[in-house]
Design a protein around this motif. Structure first.
Motif, PDB file in Angstrom:
ATOM      1  N   ILE A 213      11.520 -30.725 -39.097  1.00 17.43           N
ATOM      2  CA  ILE A 213      12.097 -30.029 -39.703  1.00 17.43           C
ATOM      3  C   ILE A 213      13.211 -28.930 -38.375  1.00 17.43           C
ATOM      4  O   ILE A 213      13.918 -28.534 -38.608  1.00 17.43           O
ATOM      5  N   ALA A 214      11.535 -28.609 -37.062  1.00 13.32           N
ATOM      6  CA  ALA A 214      12.642 -27.682 -36.497  1.00 13.32           C
ATOM      7  C   ALA A 214      14.295 -28.457 -35.843  1.00 13.32           C
ATOM      8  O   ALA A 214      14.152 -27.934 -35.177  1.00 13.32           O
ATOM      9  N   SER A 215      13.652 -29.558 -35.822  1.00 11.27           N
ATOM     10  CA  SER A 215      14.916 -30.578 -35.114  1.00 11.27           C
ATOM     11  C   SER A 215      16.334 -29.956 -35.317  1.00 11.27           C
ATOM     12  O   SER A 215      16.385 -29.127 -36.361  1.00 11.27           O
TER      13      SER A 215
ATOM     14  N   ALA B  78       7.916 -41.070 -46.209  1.00 10.77           N
ATOM     15  CA  ALA B  78       9.040 -39.450 -45.822  1.00 10.77           C
ATOM     16  C   ALA B  78      10.066 -38.441 -46.790  1.00 10.77           C
ATOM     17  O   ALA B  78       9.999 -37.472 -46.861  1.00 10.77           O
ATOM     18  N   ASP B  79       9.934 -39.126 -47.941  1.00 13.73           N
ATOM     19  CA  ASP B  79      10.779 -38.408 -48.771  1.00 13.73           C
ATOM     20  C   ASP B  79       9.482 -37.476 -49.215  1.00 13.73           C
ATOM     21  O   ASP B  79      10.274 -36.383 -49.997  1.00 13.73           O
ATOM     22  N   ALA B  80       8.058 -37.874 -49.901  1.00 14.45           N
ATOM     23  CA  ALA B  80       7.217 -37.223 -49.944  1.00 14.45           C
ATOM     24  C   ALA B  80       7.016 -35.922 -49.123  1.00 14.45           C
ATOM     25  O   ALA B  80       6.396 -34.837 -49.216  1.00 14.45           O
ATOM     26  N   LEU B  81       7.624 -35.570 -48.158  1.00 16.48           N
ATOM     27  CA  LEU B  81       7.323 -34.860 -47.101  1.00 16.48           C
ATOM     28  C   LEU B  81       8.581 -34.529 -46.150  1.00 16.48           C
ATOM     29  O   LEU B  81       8.648 -33.489 -45.245  1.00 16.48           O
ATOM     30  N   ARG B  82       9.960 -34.120 -47.103  1.00 24.88           N
ATOM     31  CA  ARG B  82      11.337 -33.442 -46.742  1.00 24.88           C
ATOM     32  C   ARG B  82      11.068 -32.041 -45.789  1.00 24.88           C
ATOM     33  O   ARG B  82      11.902 -31.557 -45.818  1.00 24.88           O
ATOM     34  N   ASN B  83       9.934 -31.334 -46.780  1.00 36.50           N
ATOM     35  CA  ASN B  83      10.106 -29.936 -45.713  1.00 36.50           C
ATOM     36  C   ASN B  83       9.268 -29.815 -44.711  1.00 36.50           C
ATOM     37  O   ASN B  83       9.722 -28.719 -43.881  1.00 36.50           O
ATOM     38  N   SER B  84       8.883 -30.941 -43.838  1.00 34.61           N
ATOM     39  CA  SER B  84       8.477 -30.746 -42.954  1.00 34.61           C
ATOM     40  C   SER B  84       9.206 -31.812 -41.893  1.00 34.61           C
ATOM     41  O   SER B  84       9.112 -32.115 -40.253  1.00 34.61           O
ATOM     42  N   ILE B  85      10.163 -32.744 -42.548  1.00 38.32           N
ATOM     43  CA  ILE B  85      10.631 -33.979 -41.589  1.00 38.32           C
ATOM     44  C   ILE B  85      11.956 -34.296 -42.027  1.00 38.32           C
ATOM     45  O   ILE B  85      12.193 -34.457 -43.300  1.00 38.32           O
ATOM     46  N   ARG B  86      12.788 -34.033 -41.421  1.00 45.17           N
ATOM     47  CA  ARG B  86      13.805 -34.413 -41.815  1.00 45.17           C
ATOM     48  C   ARG B  86      14.695 -35.577 -41.624  1.00 45.17           C
ATOM     49  O   ARG B  86      14.747 -36.691 -40.658  1.00 45.17           O
ATOM     50  N   ILE B  87      14.559 -36.671 -42.511  1.00 48.72           N
ATOM     51  CA  ILE B  87      15.304 -37.948 -42.850  1.00 48.72           C
ATOM     52  C   ILE B  87      16.882 -37.666 -42.115  1.00 48.72           C
ATOM     53  O   ILE B  87      17.905 -37.110 -42.221  1.00 48.72           O
TER      54      ILE B  87
END
Lengths: 86, 395
Positions: free
Chosen positions: B152-154, B242-251
């Motif tokens: 998410i920092a990217s 990925a859908d369950a982790l959108r607060n830490s990983i950007r699709i």
């Protein structure tokens, strides 16, 4: 230097018109990166009833679009891809 | 590969700890043994819970996760599962369990058990050109999108077909900034659907990928979440993960070959409607395939396997279940066949317009985004279309 230009699509979810008449990204749009006046105009979408693969993937849509104009250094002069390394 | 070793050690330790208190799987209520792709874990959790609580026909899904190609081989050639398996408690056993909770562990019976059901998270032809044996029945189930994710920092939001070709086919030598550090490219091993599906869509065969190959999706997730170089980091995942982790990983949005723009799997970066998967603007997806063992007449050797598979693929079952399987499918980011508007014949192949025999697009929209379709009931007929599940579907 590679030029990366991202622009958000002119779509219902992607762009709205602000008070100053300039297109602005909607709240849920992706971040705007390196927006530049040399950004190319959005390529045309296919407005008919799509039947082929190319028409399906380029059909006009209200979905958010991201235009990314990149030129990977290893692209061949004609724009094609070189073979993968062994 | 050095990163892989500590991860394997951690997993092995975890398995050993769980084994000490594991129950025998064959003592559970009506066990059905499955070997599924690890991208299907969230579906197994939700469906497993619902089936444990399915009073008309209670079933325990007892499963292991592995690579799709390995799973196909297991049911084609009858390879037994040994050791620890996973299952979900019923509400009676643990009323507080939720899909965010860990699974429970049991031990496979005897010298092992051949899976009753195997799952491939992509078309079987991507793994083997061999025809299925006559003893194996195949059904195509919900569609799963595959994504490239960044921390998410990217600052990155999109990747093109050409960029992905150079990033994963050439590695650092591809010189596509910021993805020029192969230690920050988190990929999967060659039997995994995530790698195979992406490979077919970016023209990079499985054995040509550059990056750090991980055995499990959870390892890719952790590598992305803990990367010390988030701008350079990129990984491949199933959307169910990925859908369950959108607060830490950007699709990332993806622009496929010959496409005029990049698109997210959903209609926007924040939506969850999978509209671009369903209409063909997002091209990296595969149908899941569900397999069970049949006799010479095509009848399931273990009838309840077909009950489970029919629930997953959207076919009627008897007795009727006391839950709506579409709810579980939609909740984990999968798209049922009845909500798809495009299809393909082989992995990464061209898309064609598709009209399911009985559409559920309105119902699916109501679960993931809100439906604009007309509603209907036995006393409120549709002006056009067919009344199904309370909505006027087009067909």
């Amino acid at each position: 230097m590679k030029t990366v230009i991202l622009a958000l699509g002119l779509m219902a979810l992607g762009v709205g018109c602000g008070d100053d008449g300039v297109n602005k990204p909607a709240q849920d749009a992706a971040p705007l990166h390196d927006a530049s006046i040399d950004a190319p105009p959005p390529p045309p979408c296919f407005s008919g009833t799509p039947t082929t693969h190319e028409q399906i993937i380029n059909a006009c849509t209200t979905a958010q679009q991201i235009f990314k104009n990149t030129h990977p250094p290893l692209l061949l002069p004609d724009g094609s891809l070189p073979a993968l390394p062994p | 590969m050095r990163r892989l070793i500590p991860w394997m050690a951690v997993l092995a330790l975890g398995s050993a700890e769980r084994a000490a208190s594991a129950a025998a799987c064959d003592t559970l209520t009506n066990p059905i043994y499955l070997q599924v792709g690890d991208t299907q874990l969230n579906l197994m959790k939700r469906l497993g819970r619902a089936l444990r609580n399915n009073t008309p026909k209670p079933i325990t899904l007892v499963f292991v996760t592995s690579g799709s190609c390995t799973n196909i081989t297991a049911i084609y050639t009858r390879v037994a599962i040994t050791g620890n398996m996973q299952y979900i408690p019923s509400s009676t056993e643990d009323g507080n369990w939720s899909p965010a909770s860990p699974t429970l562990t049991c031990t496979a019976p005897g010298t092992g058990v051949v899976p009753d059901i195997a799952n491939s998270a992509l078309l079987n032809s991507a793994c083997t050109t061999a025809a299925p044996p006559a003893t194996v029945h195949l059904e195509q189930g919900p569609v799963q999108a595959y994504v490239m994710g960044v921390p998410i920092a990217s600052s990155q939001v999109a990747i093109t077909y050409e960029e992905a070709y150079f990033v994963f086919g050439f590695g650092a030598a591809g010189m596509v900034a910021p993805w020029i550090d192969e230690a920050q490219m988190f990929i999967r091993t060659v039997t995994k659907s995530t790698l195979l599906a992406w490979g077919a869509n970016i023209s990079v065969p499985a054995n040509k990928w550059k990056g750090m190959p991980f055995d499990g999706s959870a390892m890719v997730v952790s590598a992305l979440q803990t990367s010390t170089a988030p701008e350079k980091a990129i990984g491949i995942l199933g959307i169910e993960v990925a859908d369950a982790l959108r607060n830490s990983i950007r699709i990332l949005a993806f622009r496929s070959k010959g496409q005029n723009a990049a698109y997210f799997p959903d209609s926007s970066s924040s939506a969850r409607d999978k509209r671009n998967v369903r209409d063909g603007h997002y091209t990296v997806w595969s149908p899941t395939v569900w397999m069970d063992t049949v006799d010479g007449g095509g009848t399931p050797v273990k009838p309840d396997t077909r009950y489970v598979i029919n629930l997953i693929v959207g076919k009627p079952v008897a007795p009727a279940a006391n839950f709506a399987p579409l709810d579980s499918i939609a909740a984990v980011g999968l798209v049922p066949d009845c909500a798809m508007g495009v299809s393909r014949a082989f992995e990464g192949g061209p898309l064609s317009i598709y009209k399911p025999a009985q559409s559920c697009s309105c119902k699916y929209d109501s679960l993931v985004a809100g439906s604009t379709c007309a509603i209907c009931s036995p006393t409120n007929a549709c002006a056009s279309g067919t009344c199904r599940d309370g909505f006027c579907e087009v067909q």
